[in-house]
Design a protein around this motif. Structure first.
Motif, PDB file in Angstrom:
ATOM      1  N   ASN A   1      66.731  -1.893-132.142  1.00  0.00           N
ATOM      2  CA  ASN A   1      67.666  -2.003-130.360  1.00  0.00           C
ATOM      3  C   ASN A   1      67.547  -3.719-130.006  1.00  0.00           C
ATOM      4  O   ASN A   1      68.099  -4.056-129.258  1.00  0.00           O
TER       5      ASN A   1
ATOM      6  N   GLY B   1      73.018   3.153-124.118  1.00  0.00           N
ATOM      7  CA  GLY B   1      72.288   1.998-124.811  1.00  0.00           C
ATOM      8  C   GLY B   1      71.921   2.601-126.885  1.00  0.00           C
ATOM      9  O   GLY B   1      72.820   2.755-126.946  1.00  0.00           O
ATOM     10  N   MET B   2      70.999   2.350-127.146  1.00  0.00           N
ATOM     11  CA  MET B   2      70.469   2.521-128.627  1.00  0.00           C
ATOM     12  C   MET B   2      72.156   2.122-129.652  1.00  0.00           C
ATOM     13  O   MET B   2      72.763   1.053-129.241  1.00  0.00           O
ATOM     14  N   GLU B   3      72.931   3.115-129.945  1.00  0.00           N
ATOM     15  CA  GLU B   3      73.872   2.061-130.452  1.00  0.00           C
ATOM     16  C   GLU B   3      75.630   2.111-130.144  1.00  0.00           C
ATOM     17  O   GLU B   3      76.802   1.325-130.331  1.00  0.00           O
TER      18      GLU B   3
ATOM     19  N   GLY C   1      66.119   2.235-125.779  1.00  0.00           N
ATOM     20  CA  GLY C   1      66.076   2.708-127.373  1.00  0.00           C
ATOM     21  C   GLY C   1      64.241   1.439-127.960  1.00  0.00           C
ATOM     22  O   GLY C   1      63.931   1.725-127.011  1.00  0.00           O
TER      23      GLY C   1
ATOM     24  N   ASN D   1      66.037   3.672-138.719  1.00  0.00           N
ATOM     25  CA  ASN D   1      64.455   2.659-137.798  1.00  0.00           C
ATOM     26  C   ASN D   1      63.708   1.806-138.005  1.00  0.00           C
ATOM     27  O   ASN D   1      63.341   3.027-137.915  1.00  0.00           O
TER      28      ASN D   1
ATOM     29  N   SER E   1      71.359  -4.539-129.596  1.00  0.00           N
ATOM     30  CA  SER E   1      72.634  -2.896-130.985  1.00  0.00           C
ATOM     31  C   SER E   1      73.722  -2.599-129.935  1.00  0.00           C
ATOM     32  O   SER E   1      74.553  -2.401-130.054  1.00  0.00           O
TER      33      SER E   1
ATOM     34  N   SER F   1      69.331  -1.332-122.087  1.00  0.00           N
ATOM     35  CA  SER F   1      68.017  -1.563-122.886  1.00  0.00           C
ATOM     36  C   SER F   1      67.050  -0.249-123.534  1.00  0.00           C
ATOM     37  O   SER F   1      65.819  -0.066-124.287  1.00  0.00           O
TER      38      SER F   1
ATOM     39  N   ASN G   1      70.411   3.056-134.924  1.00  0.00           N
ATOM     40  CA  ASN G   1      69.779   3.119-133.866  1.00  0.00           C
ATOM     41  C   ASN G   1      70.753   4.656-132.993  1.00  0.00           C
ATOM     42  O   ASN G   1      70.569   4.964-132.207  1.00  0.00           O
TER      43      ASN G   1
END
Lengths: 249, 249, 249, 249, 249, 249, 249, 249
Positions: free
Chosen positions: G208, G179-181, G204, B230, G213, G202, A220
């Motif tokens: 995700n 979010g994401m990483e 992503g 991804n 994630s 949330s 991600n």
């Protein structure tokens, strides 16, 4: 496929008994040695440019020794990954020229070390990530690349990473190895303009879930230019980076 | 950072009021436009060589329009991903020169199309994977690469894939896009000697778990030379492949 | 249910003391031996056509020995799966006629080997998958099938698999055993027109998650004609394939 | 590959310009129609014995219509799965001979219905599982099998199932379709001596997790002779059962 | 809270120094012994009607011994679950009257065995589930219930279960213990009209995921009248069933 | 099985044409009505003591109406769960006597309301849990129990719960309904000496994962005497509690 | 608990009819208003120092209105989170003084805005994280804190974050929303010496997994001084940060 | 960065050779010792106010010893977490002044113990949670806080917790450590008005899934004012709580 087999085949072509195209096919697809429990590709070097690789984990020591024997007879270079110390001892008893990279758990049997070129940089987030990083670095070196290492530069102390802007900037490919939250890949990816190969490690505990946290984080990544290999797959990262660097000439 | 700001800065250097190094730092790290809800990097092209990218998903149409306005004023090229049709309509009302790649869901505003070079090949397992593949292909083309496409060559009918050995062999990077069991990446990776960027898609149902099956399969590829982005991240694959291909010269 | 018990029952029917239907029910449903910790089906052979199977894992050596004793007394054939070496030693001390298939971890006690028929082909992706494949192969052979084996023909080197088109074509059922990305099932399924029973193995590491990657991949196979058994369940695949092959006559 | 292409090829063989083997290869592996977004296998019927199948989900109506057009022109039978009602309407406007099995969501275009043989029995645990069961049943019927159905015989009322011992006993293959705890597969598997193809459905809620509970239960069946397909994959079960039944002759 | 403390308190009430209600509160909520690392409830028997339970797993042998000492001094009955053999040895060295139920891994120290009443039936799917079943059975017996056991009656051989209709019918509560696909709970639940307490076990392998398959199956039981406790939680099932049976009088 | 069928059967018994035992079997196991898509148990009331239940979710309105028709003709009581408003409207058009419990989403058709007895207490952690709690409460009331309700007494404000010690103490069974962290079950379980049936709800967001957090928490309750049903399964909890309370007499 | 109730209680104390301690208990634990579907704490402000909070999601508009009515009558401040626009309209029709923070989805009814103190800094990784960040910021402001915001400073462009070292350094608590990483939390945590409250969002797609994630990454942060709240729980972060900042005086 | 290096730097500033700002940067970001496998921050104490911490898990004993040597030479305090007994022995052989907190698995080398202030309270649900709690408590004490402990006050016996209202009320921060259902955090959070740092532990079995149940429960706490750290991360909780308490003055 031994030499006499190849001759027989080529004579058939000469005599017009075998279409050229068919001969190509046979040469391309059939020449592996069949050990029953393993098929060894003699022609793969032609396809990939690198020696045959043995994933030792999951094979018995006896199977590994037989595979190495056949390769050695053919004159191939051999790279054995995830090799426990006792596997190395069994192999080196029969092939004293092989070396063992203990931290990387790699057995390497290589006649002439390839001349290094273009730089691959391996960075880790922590000290515990080093074994995986070494697997990547030793692989990349064996595939003929110059390799630089910068270890323990995790994102919780950014200045440690930012201090190494020069090697970051000159690398053609970067391998970012990190466990826990795996943020190193994103931060490095945001600093450089070369491809970043991210390796999540299983270092950590609890909600790390054996590397899942780092894996998901890297997949991600909000930084573009990052691709990911399997958890703890240092070899895969080293090999992929070598393919990228080889193309650069 | 507008022109007059840059002049002011450079005059300080001239007068010795600002160390050269500091000036470099400022130029390198400060020059983004602050819209409050978004920071736009003007200097990122210097780092990555490509225009700024907008991930439209998750942003309001009004935010996207404002970001495009600022970029357009600066003369940047713009690539907007995951853009719904109505977002395109709003943007094109203000910037008629932009194009919409419907299947790829990309808004592209690019003054002079870059001259193509080195080949990036995009392959898909099925027809349903095409939107993700197009996101990758349009991105790679916009980044200045020649792009080839071979779609619907999943592993359940190997001959369909094997028929395209020539484009497979001449590609410098291959982007393999597949959902369901994601085996395409492994099969392609075993046939070629260039890097393969694997994109799992969420195509499928049931135990596919929104792309998890293809993701895990690709991460566990038994073929070396495969790295993964991804799920459904066509853009990421196109961008990563472009970095790899750019290095090849 | 011993002979005298059966006689008593039949005499009751003769005398009109027991309705025929009830007698059928009793014969069909009651005749198992109760050891307290295990119920042994004496009539199951009538239902399935094969001997009783003992899943040794999770049972104590003492329990296993008692179960085998009862079966031996009845003259049944016995197939013990997931049997550790010391279990075999304890059993063979009492029943010297039994054999141990070490790689398959199977104890086999079979009076007259059944005459082989119709071919079941067992293929594996790698060398590490062989123990699971052997469990399938030994089971299928014990159930009266001819069994062929082709090992280490994973999809990363397609030519190794394509070289074996003849055995692939002549098999009535194929058991495809693979870990990691489990793509073998899809590729084989696309090449043949017989049913393919897929066995995911736990071979691999990291995002393999103990066989989850291969399991999900096989369940999502884009090739029709593939069904899946539990991770590492070689026995289940061998048994299922035997049912299919038995029906073929 | 149209007729004239085939003639050209065969004449080459006649003239000795093309080795027989090569001709076989070409006929076997090359003859698909390339629509750009989809490759249609004309020769797959030779391999599998059944018409080409279109998984409609994930394809646009326009793509589906074009695929059907090409197949119809070739005279193929067509089976379109997971087809929404409006897709059927679009297809039937161009091909009035096609039928729609509403509950199964299948579009079927079949010139002469195959003569039925050997029995495939489809059972469901509940009423909600019927759409998936119908997908299996319609598929199996279209592949030339006699199909029997017993619906709503879940294990919570065993007598409902036990009442149907006769059809259970005479079936050559049984397809067991169940959601929730998926126990039907184990119970049926313990009652019969033919292979059982288990289809987990996503029927249920909460800790069903979209079919995961039934999927895991079926994979862990304590009854031997059970293999599993993807969640809700009625088509896959019908197809697999057809391969098994076809072999029985 | 020792006797003299209680006297002091009651005298205060007598003298009107302490409101009755407050006294109740103190008696109800304060009287536990504080060992620092553990708080021992002396009044819990008043609340639950059963002796204090020690979950030995996760505690050191020294901690367990000290807890038992305090309980013994108070004259309490003690039930120690998940007790390894060496823990039992340490405890019995100090309290020779305690017994060890080896298969159940329970240490039991009980002055006068309670008179049995109403029947709790414990059934298992297989032989490997017996240790968990024994934990339930020994617990229920110690709580004063009559306990019956029927082991190894899994759903793959329904007749083994159907043979025991009488004990199934007369039980007031049934504890169904099963691993793998956990279907036993549903089948039993459909045959009886008393509450069924389901215990998933971690018996199995692969997609069993340490008991997840049985857990999800039991939670999704299509039979009404089934409730579930934690994986391998034989004690919890025995305790819950005791509460239900105790209410029946 | 209609009246005349039963008479015929009984006369056979009278004449000695049918063994009593067989007659019992027939009466016990055969009498369901087969609608093709559903089998309706007429004798289940004999087994469980409650009317037939229809899980409306997953069935078409037309199927539900037909099932209710058959039941009504037989004079059964009907409880339809998870019934949307339009299902109720369709059913009540044909059976005006049925009622709709809107919050519980239950259709109830019950000739004479059973006289209430022994108390079942339903508690919820929050306001959002009420629909699930109502499903439990309406079910339990329809099964002939007195039902008390205490809503919105989550553990974040313990005094709200502790204020209701009296109803907690007098309940014979408690149904604890809670989402989010599901701690209510443990806290209630620690306060009372009757069985607690825990119902996790899907109320919450994020790491609630559709009820997984509450489900796992309840399964891991440190309080003894807690058993768990499926997420959002108010009906199951009401039914299970009714079985427990019915036994208490 | 209205004034006259309190008077009655205090007079009892005065007369010696009620022990002081009991009076304290009653005042502390009883004074909530019971609406049947919700219990409103009037005394919670004494415990936490902030007004009652309504989580609007999962409640009906009618329930929310009734809760606000009671609070308004008591003169409480109200903060309604996750409030849809139509909920706000219904509430404001009855309580025109309330405000709606649209991006934060918060309804706020606050008589006198608290005087701001000590700084809480809210940072986000991207533009899409802003709604969650606003929920945190509006909450913290309503709780009487000075709030600063820095948005879109994700780790892929570190200089954007490093440019804001001053606000980072002067903050007493930082809320990091990403979010994401989710790497922002680690990077910020490494730069500052105040506590960092991390909020995964949330935002992503693909791997995700709805915020998983970012959640896992933040829990595994290699930077010390980071604690985490639920995915998208802006309110929780704002509230927690307020508790920390309030303690600082 | 040693003293003479610092002097050199400062003299440059004095002479006007180095801008003040640059000097700050250098002092802030460069001064770590590079051991190759680890980078040691000398200046981190300036940033965080606490000594350098070594996570011993995942490092070799030799690496740990070298890191401690460098820190000792610099005169730093050292806190080594997750240190096995043999690591402590190796370290103490070289640095006899260090202490080992066995239960907490912490090596502590601290010249002058900091004077305690403001209270941090550590509570656990059970006895098995104590090792994690001790890690938190020892860390917090080493960071200069007064620490109180209340162990084994899980929610199944609420009165044990409610008895400690005074220490709960006077704490400035509470660390709640619990495994299994993790409800302690919510209950404590509802009783107090200070921040609660929740630590899920992996104590438990079955559906605990190595701490997942407690983790999810704590993240979903219905009590406001709760934030969570990683499973078993006692150190992280102690450190975070110290940052909060330090700010309070």
């Amino acid at each position: 496929m031994k030499a006499d087999q190849i001759k027989t085949l080529l004579r058939k072509v000469q005599r017009g008994d075998l279409p050229v195209e068919d001969a190509v096919q046979r040469l391309r697809y059939m020449p592996y040695e069949d050990l029953g429990f393993a098929k060894i590709d003699g022609h793969r070097p032609l396809v990939k440019g690198f020696p045959e690789v043995i994933l030792c984990e999951g094979k018995t020591t006896s199977q590994i020794c037989k595979i190495v024997d056949v390769m050695a007879e053919r004159g191939s270079d051999v790279l054995g990954t995830r090799a426990a110390e006792d596997v190395y001892e069994a192999v080196s008893a029969r092939h004293p020229s092989c070396n063992y990279h203990r931290e990387a758990r790699i057995i390497l049997m290589q006649k002439k070390p390839p001349s290094g070129k273009g730089s691959i940089l391996v960075v880790t987030g922590g000290t515990s990530d080093i074994p995986v990083a070494e697997e990547a670095a030793v692989t990349a070196r064996a595939m003929g690349n110059n390799v630089e290492r910068i270890y323990d530069v995790g994102v919780a102390g950014l200045h440690r990473l930012l201090d190494h802007r020069k090697p970051l900037a000159r690398a053609r490919v970067i391998i970012a190895v990190a466990g826990m939250e795996g943020a190193l890949a994103s931060v490095v990816g945001g600093l450089v303009s070369c491809p970043v190969v991210a390796v999540p490690t299983s270092c950590g505990y609890g909600a790390n879930f054996q590397g899942l946290s780092a894996l998901l984080a890297m997949l991600n990544s909000c930084a573009s230019g990052v691709a990911v290999v399997n958890i703890d797959n240092g070899f895969g990262a080293g090999f992929f980076a070598s393919l990228v660097n080889r193309a650069v000439r």
